[in-house]
Design a protein around this motif. Structure first.
Motif, PDB file in Angstrom:
ATOM      1  N   PRO A 258       7.258  40.206  11.656  1.00  0.00           N
ATOM      2  CA  PRO A 258       6.272  39.145  11.868  1.00  0.00           C
ATOM      3  C   PRO A 258       4.976  39.640  12.512  1.00  0.00           C
ATOM      4  O   PRO A 258       3.895  39.131  12.215  1.00  0.00           O
ATOM      5  CB  PRO A 258       6.991  38.162  12.790  1.00  0.00           C
ATOM      6  CG  PRO A 258       8.425  38.417  12.568  1.00  0.00           C
ATOM      7  CD  PRO A 258       8.544  39.867  12.276  1.00  0.00           C
ATOM      8  N   ALA A 259       5.082  40.643  13.366  1.00  0.00           N
ATOM      9  CA  ALA A 259       3.868  41.192  13.984  1.00  0.00           C
ATOM     10  C   ALA A 259       2.995  41.889  12.956  1.00  0.00           C
ATOM     11  O   ALA A 259       1.765  41.755  12.977  1.00  0.00           O
ATOM     12  CB  ALA A 259       4.246  42.162  15.102  1.00  0.00           C
TER      13      ALA A 259
ATOM     14  N   ARG B 111      -2.690  47.282  20.730  1.00  0.00           N
ATOM     15  CA  ARG B 111      -2.068  47.757  21.962  1.00  0.00           C
ATOM     16  C   ARG B 111      -0.637  47.236  22.090  1.00  0.00           C
ATOM     17  O   ARG B 111       0.226  47.907  22.638  1.00  0.00           O
ATOM     18  CB  ARG B 111      -2.877  47.313  23.181  1.00  0.00           C
ATOM     19  CG  ARG B 111      -4.121  48.142  23.384  1.00  0.00           C
ATOM     20  CD  ARG B 111      -4.691  47.908  24.735  1.00  0.00           C
ATOM     21  NE  ARG B 111      -5.315  46.580  24.764  1.00  0.00           N
ATOM     22  CZ  ARG B 111      -5.743  45.988  25.869  1.00  0.00           C
ATOM     23  NH1 ARG B 111      -5.605  46.578  27.021  1.00  0.00           N
ATOM     24  NH2 ARG B 111      -6.308  44.805  25.814  1.00  0.00           N
ATOM     25  N   GLY B 112      -0.385  46.039  21.577  1.00  0.00           N
ATOM     26  CA  GLY B 112       0.946  45.455  21.654  1.00  0.00           C
ATOM     27  C   GLY B 112       1.941  46.084  20.699  1.00  0.00           C
ATOM     28  O   GLY B 112       3.156  45.967  20.894  1.00  0.00           O
ATOM     29  N   PHE B 113       1.461  46.750  19.641  1.00  0.00           N
ATOM     30  CA  PHE B 113       2.361  47.385  18.688  1.00  0.00           C
ATOM     31  C   PHE B 113       3.186  48.495  19.330  1.00  0.00           C
ATOM     32  O   PHE B 113       4.299  48.773  18.904  1.00  0.00           O
ATOM     33  CB  PHE B 113       1.604  47.955  17.494  1.00  0.00           C
ATOM     34  CG  PHE B 113       1.232  46.926  16.469  1.00  0.00           C
ATOM     35  CD1 PHE B 113       2.040  45.842  16.215  1.00  0.00           C
ATOM     36  CD2 PHE B 113       0.071  47.049  15.751  1.00  0.00           C
ATOM     37  CE1 PHE B 113       1.705  44.900  15.273  1.00  0.00           C
ATOM     38  CE2 PHE B 113      -0.282  46.112  14.811  1.00  0.00           C
ATOM     39  CZ  PHE B 113       0.540  45.035  14.563  1.00  0.00           C
TER      40      PHE B 113
ATOM     41  N   ASP C 169       9.888  46.595  19.412  1.00  0.00           N
ATOM     42  CA  ASP C 169      11.160  47.244  19.122  1.00  0.00           C
ATOM     43  C   ASP C 169      11.184  47.524  17.622  1.00  0.00           C
ATOM     44  O   ASP C 169      11.473  46.655  16.815  1.00  0.00           O
ATOM     45  CB  ASP C 169      12.327  46.338  19.517  1.00  0.00           C
ATOM     46  CG  ASP C 169      13.673  46.976  19.264  1.00  0.00           C
ATOM     47  OD1 ASP C 169      13.711  48.206  19.060  1.00  0.00           O
ATOM     48  OD2 ASP C 169      14.674  46.242  19.274  1.00  0.00           O
ATOM     49  N   TRP C 170      10.853  48.758  17.237  1.00  0.00           N
ATOM     50  CA  TRP C 170      10.714  49.113  15.829  1.00  0.00           C
ATOM     51  C   TRP C 170      12.053  49.263  15.126  1.00  0.00           C
ATOM     52  O   TRP C 170      12.106  49.484  13.921  1.00  0.00           O
ATOM     53  CB  TRP C 170       9.886  50.387  15.688  1.00  0.00           C
ATOM     54  CG  TRP C 170       8.451  50.141  16.030  1.00  0.00           C
ATOM     55  CD1 TRP C 170       7.840  50.409  17.218  1.00  0.00           C
ATOM     56  CD2 TRP C 170       7.456  49.547  15.199  1.00  0.00           C
ATOM     57  NE1 TRP C 170       6.528  50.025  17.170  1.00  0.00           N
ATOM     58  CE2 TRP C 170       6.260  49.506  15.939  1.00  0.00           C
ATOM     59  CE3 TRP C 170       7.446  49.058  13.895  1.00  0.00           C
ATOM     60  CZ2 TRP C 170       5.083  48.980  15.422  1.00  0.00           C
ATOM     61  CZ3 TRP C 170       6.268  48.543  13.378  1.00  0.00           C
ATOM     62  CH2 TRP C 170       5.100  48.504  14.140  1.00  0.00           C
ATOM     63  N   ASP C 171      13.157  49.107  15.847  1.00  0.00           N
ATOM     64  CA  ASP C 171      14.479  49.150  15.225  1.00  0.00           C
ATOM     65  C   ASP C 171      14.943  47.764  14.769  1.00  0.00           C
ATOM     66  O   ASP C 171      15.878  47.651  13.993  1.00  0.00           O
ATOM     67  CB  ASP C 171      15.511  49.722  16.208  1.00  0.00           C
ATOM     68  CG  ASP C 171      15.208  51.173  16.552  1.00  0.00           C
ATOM     69  OD1 ASP C 171      14.666  51.880  15.687  1.00  0.00           O
ATOM     70  OD2 ASP C 171      15.513  51.574  17.688  1.00  0.00           O
ATOM     71  N   ASP C 172      14.299  46.706  15.255  1.00  0.00           N
ATOM     72  CA  ASP C 172      14.677  45.332  14.929  1.00  0.00           C
ATOM     73  C   ASP C 172      13.650  44.746  13.966  1.00  0.00           C
ATOM     74  O   ASP C 172      12.510  44.493  14.333  1.00  0.00           O
ATOM     75  CB  ASP C 172      14.737  44.502  16.209  1.00  0.00           C
ATOM     76  CG  ASP C 172      15.250  43.091  15.976  1.00  0.00           C
ATOM     77  OD1 ASP C 172      15.769  42.823  14.874  1.00  0.00           O
ATOM     78  OD2 ASP C 172      15.141  42.278  16.906  1.00  0.00           O
ATOM     79  N   VAL C 173      14.065  44.539  12.717  1.00  0.00           N
ATOM     80  CA  VAL C 173      13.138  44.062  11.687  1.00  0.00           C
ATOM     81  C   VAL C 173      12.644  42.652  11.987  1.00  0.00           C
ATOM     82  O   VAL C 173      11.522  42.301  11.615  1.00  0.00           O
ATOM     83  CB  VAL C 173      13.773  44.155  10.278  1.00  0.00           C
ATOM     84  CG1 VAL C 173      14.859  43.119  10.096  1.00  0.00           C
ATOM     85  CG2 VAL C 173      12.723  44.009   9.204  1.00  0.00           C
TER      86      VAL C 173
END
Length: 90
Positions: free
Chosen positions: A34-35, A19-21, A25-29
């Motif tokens: 780490p997630a 749910r947290g995915f 922010d998928w633009d910041d590696v």
């Protein structure tokens, strides 16, 4: 402890993390990598603690490599109030 005893806890933690995915922010590696490492390490090591540890290690290494390790994020904007630090002693 046998693996079949810990499997329900791992599945529950995986559902909470999934749910947290959506909020990442998928633009910041340095935020999503780490997630993903944490989510993959938990079932592969059969340990929630080891998965979280791998995630923290990856977070520190990726931020140190990019030079963003000291970039702090405010914990509480406070609307003009000073932020109080609360300590818990166990």
């Amino acid at each position: 402890m046998p693996a079949y005893a810990t499997a329900p806890a791992l599945l529950f933690v995986a559902c909470l993390m999934a749910r947290g995915f959506a909020e990442l922010d998928w633009d910041d590696v340095t935020e999503y990598a780490p997630a993903v490492v944490t989510a993959l390490a938990m079932p592969l090591t059969f340990s929630i603690a080891n998965g979280i540890a791998f995630g923290f290690i990856h977070l520190c290494r990726s931020q140190a490599a990019l030079g963003t390790l000291c970039r702090g994020r405010p914990v509480d904007a406070g609307a003009g109030r000073p932020v109080r630090r609360q300590y818990a002693f166990f």
